[in-house]
Design an enzyme around this catalytic site. Structure first.
Site, PDB file in Angstrom:
ATOM      1  N   THR A 144      -5.553  -2.945   0.737  1.00 21.63           N
ATOM      2  CA  THR A 144      -5.250  -2.882  -0.730  1.00 21.63           C
ATOM      3  C   THR A 144      -6.098  -3.903  -1.298  1.00 21.63           C
ATOM      4  O   THR A 144      -6.241  -4.037  -2.506  1.00 21.63           O
ATOM      5  CB  THR A 144      -3.864  -3.069  -1.286  1.00 21.63           C
ATOM      6  OG1 THR A 144      -3.159  -4.457  -0.554  1.00 21.63           O
ATOM      7  CG2 THR A 144      -3.086  -2.067  -0.840  1.00 21.63           C
ATOM      8  N   GLU A 145      -7.216  -4.545  -0.595  1.00 28.51           N
ATOM      9  CA  GLU A 145      -8.011  -5.464  -1.207  1.00 28.51           C
ATOM     10  C   GLU A 145      -8.869  -5.198  -2.209  1.00 28.51           C
ATOM     11  O   GLU A 145      -8.994  -6.097  -3.049  1.00 28.51           O
ATOM     12  CB  GLU A 145      -8.979  -5.846   0.242  1.00 28.51           C
ATOM     13  CG  GLU A 145      -8.158  -6.720   1.187  1.00 28.51           C
ATOM     14  CD  GLU A 145      -7.724  -5.847   2.209  1.00 28.51           C
ATOM     15  OE1 GLU A 145      -7.583  -6.236   3.550  1.00 28.51           O
ATOM     16  OE2 GLU A 145      -7.764  -4.559   2.034  1.00 28.51           O
ATOM     17  N   VAL A 146      -9.288  -4.211  -2.561  1.00 27.95           N
ATOM     18  CA  VAL A 146     -10.241  -3.748  -3.313  1.00 27.95           C
ATOM     19  C   VAL A 146      -9.439  -3.834  -4.739  1.00 27.95           C
ATOM     20  O   VAL A 146      -9.898  -3.909  -5.941  1.00 27.95           O
ATOM     21  CB  VAL A 146     -10.714  -2.366  -3.322  1.00 27.95           C
ATOM     22  CG1 VAL A 146     -11.842  -2.345  -2.263  1.00 27.95           C
ATOM     23  CG2 VAL A 146      -9.826  -1.330  -3.349  1.00 27.95           C
ATOM     24  N   PHE A 150     -10.918  -8.142  -3.904  1.00 22.82           N
ATOM     25  CA  PHE A 150     -11.289  -8.759  -2.547  1.00 22.82           C
ATOM     26  C   PHE A 150     -11.868  -7.650  -1.861  1.00 22.82           C
ATOM     27  O   PHE A 150     -12.174  -6.468  -2.072  1.00 22.82           O
ATOM     28  CB  PHE A 150      -9.904  -9.237  -1.774  1.00 22.82           C
ATOM     29  CG  PHE A 150     -10.195 -10.175  -0.450  1.00 22.82           C
ATOM     30  CD1 PHE A 150     -11.156 -11.169  -0.843  1.00 22.82           C
ATOM     31  CD2 PHE A 150      -9.330  -9.953   0.395  1.00 22.82           C
ATOM     32  CE1 PHE A 150     -11.477 -11.951   0.315  1.00 22.82           C
ATOM     33  CE2 PHE A 150      -9.668 -10.889   1.545  1.00 22.82           C
ATOM     34  CZ  PHE A 150     -10.565 -11.716   1.668  1.00 22.82           C
TER      35      PHE A 150
END
Length: 268
Positions: A144-146, A150
């Site tokens: 889920t970074e985007v 991130f």
């Protein structure tokens, strides 16, 4: 339990280690924080994997977690702390996590992931980096970074090898959280197991590997599979041919072939 620990392992706060019937269990033990990662947790995981790799009472390693969540990724307080880092400090911290992933990927012993709950962001990275991963059908997976600006940078190196470019793009660019069945279909995990039999299924699989397979053969096979993607076709074939020839002269191969020819059951 064959639980002879070094003073360093006994002092760990967030990780537990124990060995039983040739299986080494590394347990994320921070359930109140959903087993979230920070620098200390990463350090303790590195220590535990190093110990397990050199533990003669351990043939197969199982990575598991306490509580309802396998690993929720980076700890919130840790993320807030990173906001004050400069590039040099961030590079050191990123290198710390990279070293853990590389350590697991290249470890001499087979690592089995036992995922009893959600595995997200860095936690999904841990689940995917294992050689074999079992998960309950209820578990959710995702990078889920985007969604917070991130990057799922380090894990991308391993995902491209494991599931290919198209599926890696699907997971990393969308940031979607997917079901365990979808994770299985994508090749992110290996097996689904009901929650009430997960531990027993992992244990049975690990014991079968320890009992039926040569530890030396599994070690060299892991090394080959880590090395071959970096090689051109002819270089890879020459490398594989050398390893084939070396294996034929090994003590384990001689034992295995002799047992096969004599129709004897061999127990490693």
């Amino acid at each position: 339990m064959e639980n002879l620990l070094t003073p360093e392992l006994e002092a760990l706060r967030y990780i537990r280690y124990e060995a039983d019937e040739r299986i080494g269990y590394i347990t994320l033990h921070r359930p109140d924080k959903r087993n979230a990662l920070n620098s200390e947790v990463v350090s303790e995981l590195k220590q535990a994997f190093e110990h397990a790799e050199n533990d003669d009472s351990c043939r197969i390693i199982v990575l598991r977690a306490a509580g309802d969540v396998f690993c929720a990724g980076a700890d919130l307080a840790y993320i807030q702390e990173l906001q004050g880092y400069g590039y040099t400090d961030n590079l050191l911290d990123s290198t710390h996590l990279m070293q853990l992933f590389h350590q697991i990927y290249t470890l001499k012993k087979v690592v089995i992931g036992q995922v009893q709950g959600h595995a997200l962001a860095g936690g999904c990275g841990l689940a995917a980096i294992c050689d074999i991963t079992f998960a309950v059908p209820e578990a959710k997976f995702g990078y889920t970074e985007v969604k917070i600006g991130f990057l799922p940078a380090i894990v991308s190196v391993f995902l491209l090898r494991k599931i290919g470019e198209a599926r890696t793009k699907q997971l990393l660019l969308s940031g979607d959280v997917v079901s365990a069945q979808t994770a299985l279909d994508l090749g992110l995990i290996t097996f689904l197991a009901p929650a009430d039999t997960l531990a027993a299924d992992v244990r049975a699989y690990a014991q079968r590997l320890a009992r039926e397979n040569s530890a030396q053969s599994m070690e060299v096979t892991k090394e080959m599979l880590a090395s071959l993607p970096e090689m051109a076709l002819e270089e890879g074939l020459r490398y594989a041919t050398r390893r084939n020839a070396e294996a034929r002269g090994s003590d384990d191969c001689r034992r295995g072939i002799a047992a096969f020819l004599n129709k004897e059951k061999i127990s490693w």
